[in-house]
Design an enzyme around this catalytic site. Structure first.
Site, PDB file in Angstrom:
ATOM      1  N   SER A  47       0.941  -1.265   0.203  1.00  0.00           N
ATOM      2  CA  SER A  47      -0.127   0.223  -0.166  1.00  0.00           C
ATOM      3  C   SER A  47       0.567   1.172  -0.365  1.00  0.00           C
ATOM      4  O   SER A  47       2.177   1.281   0.844  1.00  0.00           O
ATOM      5  CB  SER A  47      -1.203  -0.003   1.610  1.00  0.00           C
ATOM      6  OG  SER A  47      -2.068   1.594   1.573  1.00  0.00           O
ATOM      7  N   TYR A  50      -1.377  -1.358  10.996  1.00  0.00           N
ATOM      8  CA  TYR A  50      -1.934  -1.345   9.930  1.00  0.00           C
ATOM      9  C   TYR A  50      -0.246  -1.635   8.691  1.00  0.00           C
ATOM     10  O   TYR A  50      -0.220  -2.396   7.868  1.00  0.00           O
ATOM     11  CB  TYR A  50      -2.784  -1.481   8.316  1.00  0.00           C
ATOM     12  CG  TYR A  50      -3.092  -1.319   7.633  1.00  0.00           C
ATOM     13  CD1 TYR A  50      -3.373  -2.982   7.317  1.00  0.00           C
ATOM     14  CD2 TYR A  50      -2.714  -0.304   6.931  1.00  0.00           C
ATOM     15  CE1 TYR A  50      -3.640  -2.720   5.597  1.00  0.00           C
ATOM     16  CE2 TYR A  50      -3.290  -0.868   5.345  1.00  0.00           C
ATOM     17  CZ  TYR A  50      -3.891  -1.674   5.054  1.00  0.00           C
ATOM     18  OH  TYR A  50      -3.044  -1.954   3.960  1.00  0.00           O
ATOM     19  N   LYS A 102       2.953  -4.405   6.466  1.00  0.00           N
ATOM     20  CA  LYS A 102       3.034  -4.167   5.167  1.00  0.00           C
ATOM     21  C   LYS A 102       4.427  -3.736   4.504  1.00  0.00           C
ATOM     22  O   LYS A 102       5.128  -4.273   4.376  1.00  0.00           O
ATOM     23  CB  LYS A 102       1.788  -3.106   4.170  1.00  0.00           C
ATOM     24  CG  LYS A 102       0.639  -3.057   4.128  1.00  0.00           C
ATOM     25  CD  LYS A 102       0.269  -4.310   3.192  1.00  0.00           C
ATOM     26  CE  LYS A 102      -0.980  -4.468   3.510  1.00  0.00           C
ATOM     27  NZ  LYS A 102      -1.300  -6.111   3.027  1.00  0.00           N
TER      28      LYS A 102
HETATM   29  P1  NAD Z   1     -11.258  -7.194   1.745  1.00  0.00           P
HETATM   30  O1  NAD Z   1     -10.874  -7.314   2.932  1.00  0.00           O
HETATM   31  O2  NAD Z   1     -11.731  -6.986   0.655  1.00  0.00           O
HETATM   32  O3  NAD Z   1      -9.636  -8.260   1.245  1.00  0.00           O
HETATM   33  C1  NAD Z   1      -8.904  -9.637   1.959  1.00  0.00           C
HETATM   34  C2  NAD Z   1      -9.631 -10.569   2.118  1.00  0.00           C
HETATM   35  O4  NAD Z   1      -8.827 -10.771   2.817  1.00  0.00           O
HETATM   36  C3  NAD Z   1     -10.820 -10.643   2.658  1.00  0.00           C
HETATM   37  O5  NAD Z   1     -11.545 -11.487   1.918  1.00  0.00           O
HETATM   38  C4  NAD Z   1     -11.049 -11.425   4.162  1.00  0.00           C
HETATM   39  O6  NAD Z   1     -11.664 -12.388   4.466  1.00  0.00           O
HETATM   40  C5  NAD Z   1      -9.771 -12.380   3.818  1.00  0.00           C
HETATM   41  N1  NAD Z   1      -8.553 -12.522   5.291  1.00  0.00           N
HETATM   42  C6  NAD Z   1      -7.603 -12.257   5.600  1.00  0.00           C
HETATM   43  N2  NAD Z   1      -7.122 -12.649   6.716  1.00  0.00           N
HETATM   44  C7  NAD Z   1      -7.403 -13.582   6.175  1.00  0.00           C
HETATM   45  C8  NAD Z   1      -6.817 -15.252   6.373  1.00  0.00           C
HETATM   46  N3  NAD Z   1      -5.856 -15.316   7.646  1.00  0.00           N
HETATM   47  N4  NAD Z   1      -6.931 -16.295   6.113  1.00  0.00           N
HETATM   48  C9  NAD Z   1      -7.197 -16.350   4.480  1.00  0.00           C
HETATM   49  N5  NAD Z   1      -7.820 -15.509   4.441  1.00  0.00           N
HETATM   50  C10 NAD Z   1      -8.136 -13.638   4.698  1.00  0.00           C
HETATM   51  O7  NAD Z   1      -9.400  -6.501   1.235  1.00  0.00           O
HETATM   52  P2  NAD Z   1      -9.599  -5.518  -0.304  1.00  0.00           P
HETATM   53  O8  NAD Z   1      -9.635  -3.943  -0.181  1.00  0.00           O
HETATM   54  O9  NAD Z   1      -9.586  -6.244  -1.861  1.00  0.00           O
HETATM   55  O10 NAD Z   1      -7.739  -5.817  -0.146  1.00  0.00           O
HETATM   56  C11 NAD Z   1      -7.034  -6.159  -0.229  1.00  0.00           C
HETATM   57  C12 NAD Z   1      -5.537  -6.828   0.407  1.00  0.00           C
HETATM   58  O11 NAD Z   1      -5.144  -5.088  -0.520  1.00  0.00           O
HETATM   59  C13 NAD Z   1      -5.104  -6.480   1.895  1.00  0.00           C
HETATM   60  O12 NAD Z   1      -4.067  -6.597   1.410  1.00  0.00           O
HETATM   61  C14 NAD Z   1      -5.555  -4.525   1.869  1.00  0.00           C
HETATM   62  O13 NAD Z   1      -4.656  -4.383   2.388  1.00  0.00           O
HETATM   63  C15 NAD Z   1      -4.827  -4.256   0.306  1.00  0.00           C
HETATM   64  N6  NAD Z   1      -4.546  -2.906   0.255  1.00  0.00           N
HETATM   65  C16 NAD Z   1      -6.150  -2.473   0.534  1.00  0.00           C
HETATM   66  C17 NAD Z   1      -6.219  -0.829  -0.569  1.00  0.00           C
HETATM   67  C18 NAD Z   1      -7.899  -0.638  -0.278  1.00  0.00           C
HETATM   68  O14 NAD Z   1      -7.474   0.490  -0.089  1.00  0.00           O
HETATM   69  N7  NAD Z   1      -9.089  -1.547  -0.811  1.00  0.00           N
HETATM   70  C19 NAD Z   1      -5.641  -0.134  -0.223  1.00  0.00           C
HETATM   71  C20 NAD Z   1      -3.292  -1.514  -0.242  1.00  0.00           C
HETATM   72  C21 NAD Z   1      -3.231  -2.107   0.541  1.00  0.00           C
HETATM   73  C1  UD1 Z   2      -6.888   5.143   3.353  1.00  0.00           C
HETATM   74  C2  UD1 Z   2      -6.228   4.144   4.349  1.00  0.00           C
HETATM   75  C3  UD1 Z   2      -4.864   3.620   4.259  1.00  0.00           C
HETATM   76  C4  UD1 Z   2      -4.596   3.285   2.573  1.00  0.00           C
HETATM   77  C5  UD1 Z   2      -5.038   4.350   1.771  1.00  0.00           C
HETATM   78  C6  UD1 Z   2      -4.935   3.380   0.515  1.00  0.00           C
HETATM   79  C7  UD1 Z   2      -7.696   4.012   6.161  1.00  0.00           C
HETATM   80  C8  UD1 Z   2      -7.787   5.339   7.514  1.00  0.00           C
HETATM   81  N1  UD1 Z   2      -6.433   4.804   5.614  1.00  0.00           N
HETATM   82  O1  UD1 Z   2      -6.352   5.977   3.503  1.00  0.00           O
HETATM   83  O2  UD1 Z   2      -4.095   2.717   5.051  1.00  0.00           O
HETATM   84  O3  UD1 Z   2      -3.113   3.399   2.117  1.00  0.00           O
HETATM   85  O4  UD1 Z   2      -6.748   4.096   1.974  1.00  0.00           O
HETATM   86  O5  UD1 Z   2      -5.553   2.545   0.325  1.00  0.00           O
HETATM   87  O6  UD1 Z   2      -7.965   3.526   5.864  1.00  0.00           O
HETATM   88  N2  UD1 Z   2     -12.129  11.480   4.010  1.00  0.00           N
HETATM   89  C9  UD1 Z   2     -14.056  12.147   4.476  1.00  0.00           C
HETATM   90  N3  UD1 Z   2     -14.640  11.562   4.903  1.00  0.00           N
HETATM   91  C10 UD1 Z   2     -14.417  10.083   4.860  1.00  0.00           C
HETATM   92  C11 UD1 Z   2     -13.620   9.959   4.719  1.00  0.00           C
HETATM   93  C12 UD1 Z   2     -12.282  10.370   4.447  1.00  0.00           C
HETATM   94  O7  UD1 Z   2     -13.695  13.208   4.346  1.00  0.00           O
HETATM   95  O8  UD1 Z   2     -16.036   9.888   5.717  1.00  0.00           O
HETATM   96  C13 UD1 Z   2     -11.388  11.911   3.900  1.00  0.00           C
HETATM   97  C14 UD1 Z   2      -9.855  11.428   4.366  1.00  0.00           C
HETATM   98  O9  UD1 Z   2      -9.833  12.660   5.055  1.00  0.00           O
HETATM   99  C15 UD1 Z   2      -8.817  11.615   2.659  1.00  0.00           C
HETATM  100  C16 UD1 Z   2      -9.481  10.881   1.422  1.00  0.00           C
HETATM  101  O10 UD1 Z   2     -11.275  11.181   2.417  1.00  0.00           O
HETATM  102  O11 UD1 Z   2      -8.585  12.280   2.684  1.00  0.00           O
HETATM  103  C17 UD1 Z   2      -9.813   9.491   1.142  1.00  0.00           C
HETATM  104  O12 UD1 Z   2      -9.591   8.620   2.576  1.00  0.00           O
HETATM  105  P1  UD1 Z   2      -9.689   6.786   2.836  1.00  0.00           P
HETATM  106  O13 UD1 Z   2     -10.609   7.109   1.357  1.00  0.00           O
HETATM  107  O14 UD1 Z   2     -10.273   6.811   3.611  1.00  0.00           O
HETATM  108  O15 UD1 Z   2      -8.356   6.985   1.992  1.00  0.00           O
HETATM  109  P2  UD1 Z   2      -7.173   6.895   2.435  1.00  0.00           P
HETATM  110  O16 UD1 Z   2      -6.941   8.264   3.534  1.00  0.00           O
HETATM  111  O17 UD1 Z   2      -6.540   7.563   1.339  1.00  0.00           O
END
Ligand code: NAD
Ligand code: UD1
Length: 336
Positions: A124, A148, A152
């Site tokens: 991330s 968190y 990572k």
């Molecule tokens: P998500 O929660 O929708 O998907 C993660 C999945 O992993 C879930 O289905 C959960 O049930 C499964 N899981 C968790 N722990 C597990 C375990 N011990 N064994 C088996 N399954 C397990 O999240 P996402 O948004 O799809 O994110 C996927 C990956 O990308 C994550 O590693 C997250 O940290 C990373 N990531 C997400 C974002 C975002 O904004 N969504 C941003 C940066 C990185």
């Molecule tokens: C989130 C994650 C971060 C991850 C990043 C990239 C959290 C707290 N942080 O941060 O760990 O690396 O996504 O995927 O989940 N906002 C509002 N009102 C809301 C929600 C958000 O104003 O109800 C604003 C936030 O202040 C921010 C922007 O919207 O400025 C985006 O927020 P969000 O979607 O949570 O993403 P990140 O802050 O980038």
């Protein structure tokens, strides 16, 4: 080619399974369903008319994990499984370290025992901590501001050590910026548990009438309109980035790290006005104090991913808003 996807029924995982099946990969998923539902994969199967082998297995269960690798011997693994809620990680750090680090260590061990050494890991942009400047390049200093983020970062270090210990490992670390939106079919999308922490699902749930009002965290940041700037990326573009990363895995070695973002930053108010314009929905909102830990601006330099993966994001902010709303309006209660 056979790909095993951990966390494949989650938000990004399900969209990636869809793109993999479209490209005719054979796909299996391991997920403990702690933060997702199997419905997402049923729907992916419906869209593609292809099967996914599903294993309801926790990565912490080494024995069952071994069985999965005995049954479905993949050529490569995409590792999404992990807990991802920043606030929760501050309250329950041990759960985060145990699940994210423990799960990854088990996965690496089982892969090694089966002589499978091609891995793509979901990292991330949070590993850039509080960046000094934007756009953010892969060689900027890394740090973490919450448990968190530290999971990572530690996993990134762990993977570097693993690939240094054995040149046969071939690992790609993808640092996502802000994945949003949904497949354009509206059939799969983001379905967070409880009240969303993130901006897009919050906006769509206000739009659908599930939540009354959006709170915008701070309007006194040093940005043109005072609200924070982020690099939102359409989840389907992001998912396709994994397909390109698999192509790269065939030819690369060691550990390689790439930003996956669009390279463009938008403020919260710009997102809001685009969403309102594209959907015709009015989103009631108010300004509240800053959220702790938020950086004022974060967006990626995408040069390395373009050059080395041959990948770039194609969808714009309007597409992201349109598709996020399409899924939410067709599925007002998510996958329920
Ligand atoms: P998500 O929660 O929708 O998907 C993660 C999945 O992993 C879930 O289905 C959960 O049930 C499964 N899981 C968790 N722990 C597990 C375990 N011990 N064994 C088996 N399954 C397990 O999240 P996402 O948004 O799809 O994110 C996927 C990956 O990308 C994550 O590693 C997250 O940290 C990373 N990531 C997400 C974002 C975002 O904004 N969504 C941003 C940066 C990185
Ligand atoms: C989130 C994650 C971060 C991850 C990043 C990239 C959290 C707290 N942080 O941060 O760990 O690396 O996504 O995927 O989940 N906002 C509002 N009102 C809301 C929600 C958000 O104003 O109800 C604003 C936030 O202040 C921010 C922007 O919207 O400025 C985006 O927020 P969000 O979607 O949570 O993403 P990140 O802050 O980038």
């Amino acid at each position: 080619m056979k790909i095993l996807v951990t966390g494949g029924s989650g938000y990004i995982g399900s969209h990636t399974c869809l793109e993999l099946l479209k490209m005719n990969y054979e796909v299996a998923v391991i997920d403990n369903l702690s933060n997702s539902k199997k419905t997402s994969l049923k729907r992916v199967e419906k869209i593609t008319k292809n099967k996914i082998d599903f294993f309801k297995v926790d990565l912490l269960d080494l024995k069952k994990l071994n069985h999965v690798f005995d049954k479905f011997t993949p050529d490569a693994v995409i590792h999404f499984a992990g807990k991802k809620a920043v606030g929760e990680s501050v309250i329950k750090p041990i759960e985060y370290y145990k699940n994210n680090l423990g799960g990854t260590i088990n996965l690496i061990e089982v892969m090694k025992n089966h002589n499978i050494k091609k891995l793509i890991f979901s990292s991330s942009c949070t590993v850039y901590g509080l960046p000094n400047k934007v756009p953010i390049k892969e060689d900027f200093p890394v740090s973490a501001v919450n448990p968190y983020g530290r999971t990572k970062l530690f996993i990134e270090f762990l993977l570097q050590d693993v690939s240094q210990s054995d040149p046969n490992w071939n690992i790609i670390v993808l640092r996502y910026f802000n994945p949003v939106g949904a497949d354009q079919s509206g059939i799969i999308g983001e379905d967070p548990n409880g009240i969303p922490n993130n901006l897009f699902p919050y906006i769509t749930q206000v739009a659908v009438g599930k939540l009354p009002i959006l709170s915008i965290y701070g309007n006194d940041y040093p940005t043109p309109d005072g609200t924070c700037i982020r690099d939102y990326i359409h989840v389907s573009d992001l998912a396709f980035g994994h397909v390109k990363a698999i192509d790269k895995l065939r030819k690369s070695s060691g550990t390689n790290t790439y930003n996956l973002g669009t390279g463009k930053g938008y403020s919260v108010l710009e997102v809001l006005s685009t969403f309102e314009k594209v959907t015709g929905k009015n989103i009631p909102h108010r300004f509240v104090k800053r959220r702790e830990g938020d950086v004022s601006a974060s967006y990626s330099d995408t040069t390395k991913a373009r050059r080395e993966l041959g990948w770039k994001a194609n969808k714009n902010l309007e597409d992201m808003c349109k598709d996020a709303w399409h899924f939410q309006s067709l599925n007002p209660r998510g996958y329920n």
